[in-house]
Enzyme design. Structure first.
Site, PDB file in Angstrom:
ATOM      1  N   GLY A 148       0.828  -1.230   0.212  1.00 43.10           N
ATOM      2  CA  GLY A 148      -0.010   0.092  -0.054  1.00 43.10           C
ATOM      3  C   GLY A 148       0.805   1.397  -0.082  1.00 43.10           C
ATOM      4  O   GLY A 148       1.910   1.237   0.185  1.00 43.10           O
ATOM      5  N   GLY A 150       0.540   5.857   0.448  1.00 39.87           N
ATOM      6  CA  GLY A 150      -0.163   7.085   0.661  1.00 39.87           C
ATOM      7  C   GLY A 150       0.699   8.288   0.666  1.00 39.87           C
ATOM      8  O   GLY A 150       1.689   8.434  -0.151  1.00 39.87           O
ATOM      9  N   VAL A 155       4.203   1.048   2.059  1.00 38.88           N
ATOM     10  CA  VAL A 155       4.589  -0.377   2.587  1.00 38.88           C
ATOM     11  C   VAL A 155       4.623  -1.403   1.849  1.00 38.88           C
ATOM     12  O   VAL A 155       3.998  -1.524   0.905  1.00 38.88           O
ATOM     13  CB  VAL A 155       3.080  -0.365   3.732  1.00 38.88           C
ATOM     14  CG1 VAL A 155       3.218  -1.823   4.320  1.00 38.88           C
ATOM     15  CG2 VAL A 155       2.975   0.810   4.683  1.00 38.88           C
ATOM     16  N   LYS A 175       7.550  -0.043   6.291  1.00 37.41           N
ATOM     17  CA  LYS A 175       6.898   1.222   5.961  1.00 37.41           C
ATOM     18  C   LYS A 175       7.983   2.046   5.955  1.00 37.41           C
ATOM     19  O   LYS A 175       8.688   2.401   6.873  1.00 37.41           O
ATOM     20  CB  LYS A 175       6.377   1.508   7.386  1.00 37.41           C
ATOM     21  CG  LYS A 175       5.448   2.608   7.030  1.00 37.41           C
ATOM     22  CD  LYS A 175       4.445   2.891   8.361  1.00 37.41           C
ATOM     23  CE  LYS A 175       3.633   4.258   8.147  1.00 37.41           C
ATOM     24  NZ  LYS A 175       2.624   4.789   9.349  1.00 37.41           N
ATOM     25  N   ASP A 271      -6.362   9.392  14.576  1.00 32.42           N
ATOM     26  CA  ASP A 271      -6.745   9.061  13.274  1.00 32.42           C
ATOM     27  C   ASP A 271      -7.086   7.633  13.056  1.00 32.42           C
ATOM     28  O   ASP A 271      -6.728   6.810  12.210  1.00 32.42           O
ATOM     29  CB  ASP A 271      -5.363   9.100  12.175  1.00 32.42           C
ATOM     30  CG  ASP A 271      -5.738   9.148  10.747  1.00 32.42           C
ATOM     31  OD1 ASP A 271      -6.882   9.284  10.580  1.00 32.42           O
ATOM     32  OD2 ASP A 271      -4.654   8.640   9.913  1.00 32.42           O
TER      33      ASP A 271
END
Length: 394
Positions: A148, A150, A155, A175, A271
């Site tokens: 993933g 962002g 990651v 990460k 979050d």
């Protein structure tokens, strides 16, 4: 403002002032999902991520041989495997996301192979020295795929196998923190090291575990974390359309246990959303991504420090964060947990933002003023838990 969303999630009453934006505050509106992390061994008998996150095509939730949620005489059991998200609660362009993920994976794969013969390589636009990447792969195994990405991080999933001495067959999540366009070097290091410092100090069954932070060449940093083979709560909810009551209750209970622990440690997550709630294949929920976390009380203090910073993903941001006055960050986490529960049970968010500009939220506040219950919450409220809470004196 009303006391709470659900009978068992009580929130102190807030002043009923009009909801306005409070200054120029950073607000993360991205719907990115980073699939971080639970360590696996041969004893876990957990499916490999290979084949689950293919570089082409969007598949449905990978249904295991057993039912995903099984009730037993003594309770229940979960059997999860990694999903492929198909859509977002608030809507997203799947084709664009898939295209970006494919390009990132293919770029990483080709450039990493080239980097084995070159002095350095580049990952998703970041120059990464080959010797640094080799050190990471020696420690945590070969990189398998991009899980993933962002605005703030990328990651990767690595797989380490050792056939000599104590045998090892384990997956990790790596990460890599991204440099934002307007971010200074000091801000970059502060964000990365702060997140690692907070995560590595938390040790709880419902909190993701971070092992170590490592340099990745040219002033980049990465963190190795445990890998969660069950994916994230967002993908599970989307693929299932909505979760069963007992299943959602189980995840909510685990989420609240994790929140209680970090609050006792003086930390507010700030979050919480389904994308940041990771799952093992046996249904253990783990809170991840402490990039927006803040310390509201030091170990030697009794007083809670109020916050004025609005952050998080918009559908989960509590309404008091839009007011120009300090607020207790712990209640922001509890509000987000309530929205997560609604999303699990209803398969959608109740509104896009908790402001009077949002028609759905206006309907909710009007219902509360009239003494009635918002239809979406009424439909998923547990009668038995409400009665139990009442008997306990809530």
């Amino acid at each position: 403002m009303p006391h709470c969303f659900l009978p068992f999630l009580q929130r102190p009453r807030k002043h009923s002032a009009s909801l306005t934006r409070a200054g120029d505050i950073n607000l993360d509106e991205e719907s990115h999902r980073l699939l971080s992390t639970e360590g696996l061994t041969l004893r876990d008998s957990v499916p490999s991520p290979r084949g689950k996150f293919s570089s082409t095509g969007i598949g449905k939730y990978n249904t295991p041989k057993k039912d995903r949620f099984v009730r037993t005489s003594g309770g229940h059991k979960h059997y999860l495997s990694p999903p492929r998200p198909r859509r977002h609660f608030c809507g997203s362009n799947d084709s664009e996301e898939l295209s970006g993920r494919n390009k990132l994976f293919n770029s990483f794969k080709s450039q990493w192979m080239e980097g084995k013969q070159q002095e350095e390589t580049s990952l998703a636009g970041w120059p990464i020295e080959n010797r640094d990447m080799e050190a990471i792969t020696q420690r945590y195994g070969e990189i398998q795929m991009v899980a993933g990405y962002g605005s703030y991080a990328l990651v990767l999933i690595s797989h380490k196998v050792r056939n000599w001495g104590p045998q090892l067959d384990r997956y990790y999540a790596i990460k890599i923190f991204r440099h934002a366009s307007a971010q200074t070097e000091s801000d970059y290091y502060r964000r990365a090291t702060s997140e690692f410092s907070i995560t590595s100090s938390l040790h709880h069954q419902n909190i993701i575990e971070a092992f170590e932070i490592l340099p990745l060449g040219y002033d980049s940093l990465c963190v190795c974390m445990e890998y969660c083979s069950g994916g994230d709560l967002h993908a599970l909810t989307v693929s299932s359309r909505r979760l069963l009551e007992d299943e959602a209750d189980c995840f909510l209970k685990q989420l609240l246990c994790g929140i209680l622990y970090i609050h006792e440690m003086g930390i507010a997550h700030r979050d919480l959303k389904p994308e940041n709630l990771l799952l093992t294949n046996y249904g253990r929920l783990k809170i991840s991504d402490f990039g927006h976390a803040e310390c509201f009380r030091l170990a030697w203090e009794d007083q809670v420090h109020m916050s004025t910073r609005r952050c998080g993903s918009v559908p989960y941001v509590s309404p008091e964060q839009y007011l120009a006055q300090p607020f207790d960050p712990r209640y922001a986490d509890i509000w987000a947990a309530a929205i997560v529960y609604i999303a699990m049970r209803a398969g959608r968010n109740p509104w896009k933002s908790a402001t009077v500009k949002d028609e759905c939220f206006r309907d909710y506040t009007e219902d509360c003023k009239a003494g009635s219950q918002y239809f979406l919450i009424r439909d998923i409220t547990h009668v038995r838990l409400s009665l139990s809470f009442h008997h306990l004196g809530g």
